[in-house]
Design an enzyme around this catalytic site. Structure first.
Site, short mmCIF file in Angstrom:
data_model
loop_
_atom_site.label_atom_id
_atom_site.label_comp_id
_atom_site.label_asym_id
_atom_site.label_seq_id
_atom_site.Cartn_x
_atom_site.Cartn_y
_atom_site.Cartn_z
N HIS A 250 0.83 -1.22 0.00
CA HIS A 250 0.00 0.00 0.00
C HIS A 250 0.86 1.27 0.00
O HIS A 250 0.45 2.31 0.53
CB HIS A 250 -1.01 0.00 1.15
N HIS B 76 -1.26 5.73 8.69
CA HIS B 76 0.12 6.20 8.85
C HIS B 76 0.16 7.50 9.65
O HIS B 76 0.65 8.52 9.19
CB HIS B 76 0.76 6.35 7.46
N GLU C 159 4.94 -5.09 8.97
CA GLU C 159 3.49 -4.93 8.83
C GLU C 159 2.85 -6.03 7.98
O GLU C 159 1.63 -6.07 7.84
CB GLU C 159 3.17 -3.56 8.24
N HIS D 245 10.69 -3.31 3.69
CA HIS D 245 11.08 -1.91 3.55
C HIS D 245 11.32 -1.31 4.93
O HIS D 245 10.83 -1.82 5.94
CB HIS D 245 10.02 -1.09 2.80
#
Length: 420
Positions: A12, A59, A241, A194
């Site tokens: 995402h 976020h 995540e 990441h």
């Protein structure tokens, strides 16, 4: 009963939205993104799910000062959030409050404690991949309703990988016990490897990404005992995540087949997608009728309690606009406006004529019937100089002296502070 049409796993990253909104579909650098999502878009067109359960993390946009582990979106619609430069030019997506309430009851009965939200925008964690997966336009809206599940994966401590997987198992039980004939798709988002902070930013591990996707399809339980620190060591801190992919996988049948997989690493984060089709037909862990009975067990008989209105998700959604307006009276500038010009304040709050009349006439019991929770009445009382005892008396159709005769002491009070 509801049926599950399959699951989608997707990154995402905001890169996806940037490429789409920038019209970079044919740019050689960006084209692999759209090539990877084309089969997913075709899958949604073919399956035509009524509702998409969408698992993602915010976020620190709409959820900042209150960051829940698991928050269920129960609202009628969800707008794009403003992440600093204005919201994206995309339509709001409709929710499904009735389905959300059912899911909430089953999940809580299964001992998963939830938060519920509405009126909050969804950030790129939701709308970035959604905008290239599901058909939408301004005239017709989106081709599916959304049930967002926001997961708190940024603030330590967070639930374990196994807990996310168990949540998915319980979610499956909730879906399959829903008594209406709807088709449900499930999306798990985030990752893959990441890291976006610190000296370790820019970390990627394509080898681990490939292994993770393979295990997700064929042996997800092999991933469940990996500590979050190990997931981060292999995939970067933010890459941990991927536990949200495990939630999606837990909601699917034990055996699935990956019918589409793509992986593209343009910069900071891979852009990966998977489509998982169910390939086994195991029975639900519990008969749907038994699940429904267990989920409702705590509330049987509540509807027979005269003059009692539990603040259900249905009522909170119906009364959200008026509750939101009354809550805004906790803000100094809104109190000032209301005291100076009630009509202007209600106009700013977007109230309907029916709702405005309830406020104008101080129809306390009418507001309760409309879906207002009592603690919002306290806020209106504080601004207008009305004590709690006045509100209680009005709800019972009594004068204040008559009501006080039913109390042990003839007192009045409210929640107003020092402001004059």
């Amino acid at each position: 009963m509801a049926t599950i049409v399959g699951g989608v796993a997707t990154s995402h990253t905001p890169t996806i939205a940037f490429a789409k909104d920038g019209g970079k579909q044919d740019d050689p650098v960006w084209k692999p993104i759209f090539d990877g999502y084309k089969p997913v878009q075709d899958w949604f067109r073919a399956k035509k799910p009524d509702v998409l359960i969408y698992i993602y993390n915010d976020h620190m946009t709409s959820f900042f000062d209150h960051y829940s582990h698991f928050a269920l979106g129960v609202g009628e619609k969800f707008e794009a959030a403003d992440e600093g430069g204005g919201p994206r030019d995309i339509p709001a997506i409709m929710g499904d409050p009735k389905f959300a309430e059912h899911v909430a009851r089953v999940m809580v009965a299964n001992e998963f404690d939830l938060s519920y939200f509405q009126g909050k925008g969804l950030d790129h964690g939701a709308f970035s991949p959604l905008s290239v997966m599901v058909d939408h336009d301004r005239e017709h809206g989106w081709a599916v309703k959304l049930l967002p599940i926001v997961c708190g994966v940024l603030t330590v401590p967070l639930p374990s990988a196994r807990r996310f997987y168990k949540f998915g198992k319980s979610l499956r039980q909730a879906i399959l016990s829903y008594p209406e004939d709807i088709k449900v798709a499930i999306a798990g988002t985030g990752g893959l490897s990441h890291q976006v902070h610190g000296e370790g930013c820019g970390f990627n591990n394509p080898v681990w990404d490939a292994e993770f996707m393979e295990l997700l399809e064929k042996d997800p339980e092999a991933l469940l005992d990996l500590p979050l620190a190990e997931l981060a060591r292999r995939g970067g801190w933010e890459g941990a995540e991927v536990v949200m992919w495990l939630m999606m996988r837990g909601a699917l049948s034990e055996t699935v087949e990956c019918t589409h997989k793509t992986y593209f690493l343009p910069s900071m984060c891979p852009i990966a997608t998977m489509i998982l089709e169910e390939r086994s037909d195991e029975k639900p862990a519990e008969a749907p009728a038994d699940t429904l009975a267990r989920a409702n067990w705590d509330y049987v008989g509540a509807e027979e309690m005269a003059g009692t209105y539990p603040f259900t998700i249905e009522r909170s959604v119906r009364g959200f606009r008026l509750n939101h307006f009354l809550h805004s009276l906790t803000q100094t500038d809104m109190r000032k406006l209301f005291r100076e010009d009630e009509e202007a304040a209600m106009e700013q709050g977007g109230l309907t004529e029916e709702e405005r009349d309830l406020v104008r006439t101080r129809n306390w019991i009418g507001m309760i019937h409309h879906g207002v929770i009592f603690f919002m009445l306290e806020k209106l009382g504080a601004v207008t100089g009305i004590g709690n005892i006045d509100i209680y008396a009005a709800m019972k159709g009594l004068s204040v002296p008559e009501f006080q005769k039913t109390r042990n002491a003839a007192i009045n009070y409210g929640v107003a502070g020092k402001e004059k």
